[in-house]
Motif scaffolding. Structure first.
Motif, short mmCIF file in Angstrom:
data_model
loop_
_atom_site.label_atom_id
_atom_site.label_comp_id
_atom_site.label_asym_id
_atom_site.label_seq_id
_atom_site.Cartn_x
_atom_site.Cartn_y
_atom_site.Cartn_z
N LEU A 169 0.84 -1.21 0.00
CA LEU A 169 0.00 0.00 0.00
C LEU A 169 0.87 1.25 0.00
CD1 LEU A 169 -2.78 -0.80 2.64
CD2 LEU A 169 -3.04 -0.64 0.16
N GLY A 170 0.64 2.15 -0.96
CA GLY A 170 1.49 3.33 -1.07
C GLY A 170 2.88 2.90 -1.48
N CYS A 171 2.90 2.12 -2.56
CA CYS A 171 4.13 1.41 -2.98
C CYS A 171 5.21 2.34 -3.50
CB CYS A 171 3.79 0.38 -4.04
SG CYS A 171 2.98 1.12 -5.49
N GLY A 172 4.85 3.58 -3.87
CA GLY A 172 5.84 4.47 -4.46
C GLY A 172 6.42 3.86 -5.73
N ASP A 173 7.72 4.05 -5.92
CA ASP A 173 8.31 3.55 -7.17
C ASP A 173 8.74 2.08 -7.05
OD1 ASP A 173 10.59 3.91 -5.61
OD2 ASP A 173 11.83 4.28 -7.37
N GLY A 174 8.42 1.45 -5.91
CA GLY A 174 8.53 0.00 -5.86
C GLY A 174 9.72 -0.57 -5.12
N ARG A 175 10.30 0.19 -4.20
CA ARG A 175 11.50 -0.37 -3.53
C ARG A 175 11.16 -1.63 -2.74
NH1 ARG A 175 13.36 4.25 0.79
NH2 ARG A 175 14.72 2.68 1.67
N ASP A 176 9.99 -1.68 -2.11
CA ASP A 176 9.61 -2.89 -1.37
C ASP A 176 9.00 -3.94 -2.30
OD1 ASP A 176 10.52 -1.71 0.94
OD2 ASP A 176 8.54 -1.28 1.78
N ALA A 177 8.22 -3.50 -3.27
CA ALA A 177 7.62 -4.46 -4.22
C ALA A 177 8.71 -5.21 -4.97
CB ALA A 177 6.71 -3.72 -5.21
N ASN A 211 1.96 -4.58 3.36
CA ASN A 211 3.12 -3.74 3.62
C ASN A 211 2.75 -2.29 3.32
OD1 ASN A 211 6.07 -3.26 4.00
ND2 ASN A 211 5.95 -2.66 1.84
N ALA A 212 3.19 -1.40 4.17
CA ALA A 212 2.94 0.04 3.93
C ALA A 212 4.17 0.80 4.40
CB ALA A 212 1.68 0.49 4.66
N GLY A 213 5.11 0.98 3.50
CA GLY A 213 6.38 1.63 3.84
C GLY A 213 6.24 3.14 3.81
N PHE A 214 6.24 3.76 5.01
CA PHE A 214 6.16 5.23 5.12
C PHE A 214 5.01 5.81 4.31
CE2 PHE A 214 10.43 4.51 6.67
CZ PHE A 214 10.63 5.51 7.62
N SER A 215 3.89 5.12 4.26
CA SER A 215 2.81 5.59 3.40
C SER A 215 1.50 5.85 4.14
CB SER A 215 2.57 4.59 2.26
OG SER A 215 2.29 3.30 2.77
N SER A 255 3.62 -5.05 7.77
CA SER A 255 4.94 -4.42 7.95
C SER A 255 4.84 -2.99 7.45
CB SER A 255 6.04 -5.19 7.20
OG SER A 255 5.73 -5.32 5.82
N GLY A 256 5.55 -2.10 8.15
CA GLY A 256 5.54 -0.71 7.69
C GLY A 256 5.74 0.28 8.82
N GLN A 257 5.36 1.51 8.53
CA GLN A 257 5.59 2.61 9.46
C GLN A 257 4.29 3.37 9.73
OE1 GLN A 257 7.72 1.90 6.93
NE2 GLN A 257 9.41 1.27 8.24
N LEU A 258 4.18 3.86 10.96
CA LEU A 258 3.14 4.83 11.33
C LEU A 258 3.87 6.06 11.85
CD1 LEU A 258 0.87 2.37 13.32
CD2 LEU A 258 0.36 3.32 11.06
N PHE A 259 3.29 7.23 11.67
CA PHE A 259 3.93 8.46 12.15
C PHE A 259 3.36 8.82 13.52
CE2 PHE A 259 5.58 10.78 8.08
CZ PHE A 259 6.23 9.62 7.68
N GLY A 260 4.25 9.24 14.43
CA GLY A 260 3.84 9.57 15.79
C GLY A 260 3.40 11.02 15.93
N ASP A 261 2.81 11.30 17.09
CA ASP A 261 2.22 12.63 17.33
C ASP A 261 3.27 13.72 17.54
OD1 ASP A 261 2.73 11.13 19.72
OD2 ASP A 261 1.64 12.65 20.84
N VAL A 277 7.16 -1.11 12.37
CA VAL A 277 6.37 -2.24 12.87
C VAL A 277 6.45 -3.47 11.95
CG1 VAL A 277 4.05 -2.98 13.59
CG2 VAL A 277 4.70 -0.57 13.83
N VAL A 278 6.62 -4.62 12.60
CA VAL A 278 6.31 -5.90 11.97
C VAL A 278 5.39 -6.62 12.95
CG1 VAL A 278 7.17 -8.10 11.06
CG2 VAL A 278 8.57 -6.02 10.82
N ALA A 279 4.22 -7.03 12.49
CA ALA A 279 3.24 -7.62 13.41
C ALA A 279 2.55 -8.79 12.72
CB ALA A 279 2.21 -6.58 13.83
N LYS A 280 2.32 -9.83 13.54
CA LYS A 280 1.71 -11.05 13.00
C LYS A 280 0.30 -11.20 13.53
CE LYS A 280 2.57 -16.04 12.81
NZ LYS A 280 3.50 -17.11 13.25
N ARG A 281 -0.63 -11.41 12.63
CA ARG A 281 -2.02 -11.55 13.05
C ARG A 281 -2.24 -12.91 13.70
NH1 ARG A 281 -7.82 -10.86 9.98
NH2 ARG A 281 -8.89 -10.75 11.96
#
Ligand SMILES: C[S@@+](CC[C@H](N)C(=O)[O-])C[C@H]1O[C@@H](n2cnc3c(N)ncnc32)[C@H](O)[C@@H]1O
Length: 196
Positions: free
Chosen positions: A43-51, A102-106, A133-139, A191-195
């Motif tokens: 999600l929010g793959c950008g130019d594809g570094r993770d894809a 996956n949502a890298g900085f997106s 896997s990915g990032q969330l931005f803090g307050d 974050v990396v989290a397993k359901r």
């Protein structure tokens, strides 16, 4: 966010960067479980570094981004011919059940009025034992206060992962730089989290 680069400039600057540690961490954990491939949504793959890393490791990938230019750049990368793509905003996109979202900085770029619903769909789309896997931005992030973006406190971030095993939850709260070199305060949860 007047000091934020355009997405086009961002894609130029990150073109040669390796995949994020978070997606690599998720893939390594799958491999240690004997699950060498699966289906991932980026999600929010950008130019594809993770894809690109997902495809290199043999994963089937659906890469989604609101920017047509991101998808064009991703499609121009060698080795990504089999990656499925979709130009859509998070809140408009639909995707099938997945082993990894996956949502890298997106995700921070999702507007607050849509974030809850988008997060609910991310969680629901994960198969049992699937991962985020990915990032969330803090307050305390330097961009906090931008009404178009979503920022979460540490406890809000933790509560998003109720029903997950947190395999990596690293908080960074420090001065740094944008890809342009401009200064920025980063408050980010990796974050990396397993359901369950
Ligand atoms: C900081 S970039 C990260 C790109 C890529 N994941 C990476 O790490 O290089 C954020 C990406 O999210 C995309 N984006 C921003 N808002 C979006 C939205 N509402 N829906 C879908 N994608 C969005 C942007 O177009 C951009 O490509």
């Amino acid at each position: 966010m007047s000091d934020e680069p355009s997405w086009s400039e961002f894609y130029d600057r990150v073109a040669d960067r390796p995949p994020h540690e978070t997606v690599v961490g998720a893939l390594d954990r799958f491999e240690r479980e004997g699950r060498r491939t699966g289906f991932a949504v980026d999600l929010g793959c950008g130019d594809g570094r993770d894809a690109a890393e997902l495809a290199r490791r043999g994963w089937r990938v659906l890469a989604i981004d609101a920017e047509e230019e991101a998808i064009e750049r991703l499609r121009a990368r060698p080795g990504l011919e089999a990656v499925e793509t979709l130009v859509a905003r998070f809140e408009e996109a639909t995707w099938p059940r997945a082993d990894l979202v996956n949502a890298g900085f997106s995700l921070a770029f999702c507007a607050p009025e849509h974030f809850g619903e988008v997060w609910r769909r991310i969680v629901e789309s994960l198969r049992p034992a699937g991962r985020f896997s990915g990032q969330l931005f803090g307050d305390r992030d330097g961009w906090a206060g931008d009404a178009e973006m979503t920022f979460v406190t540490r406890s809000e971030a933790e509560s998003l992962f109720a029903g997950f095993e947190l395999e990596r939850f690293d908080e960074v709260d420090e001065d740094g730089h944008l890809v342009t070199g401009a200064p920025k305060h980063w408050h980010v949860f990796h974050v990396v989290a397993k359901r369950a």
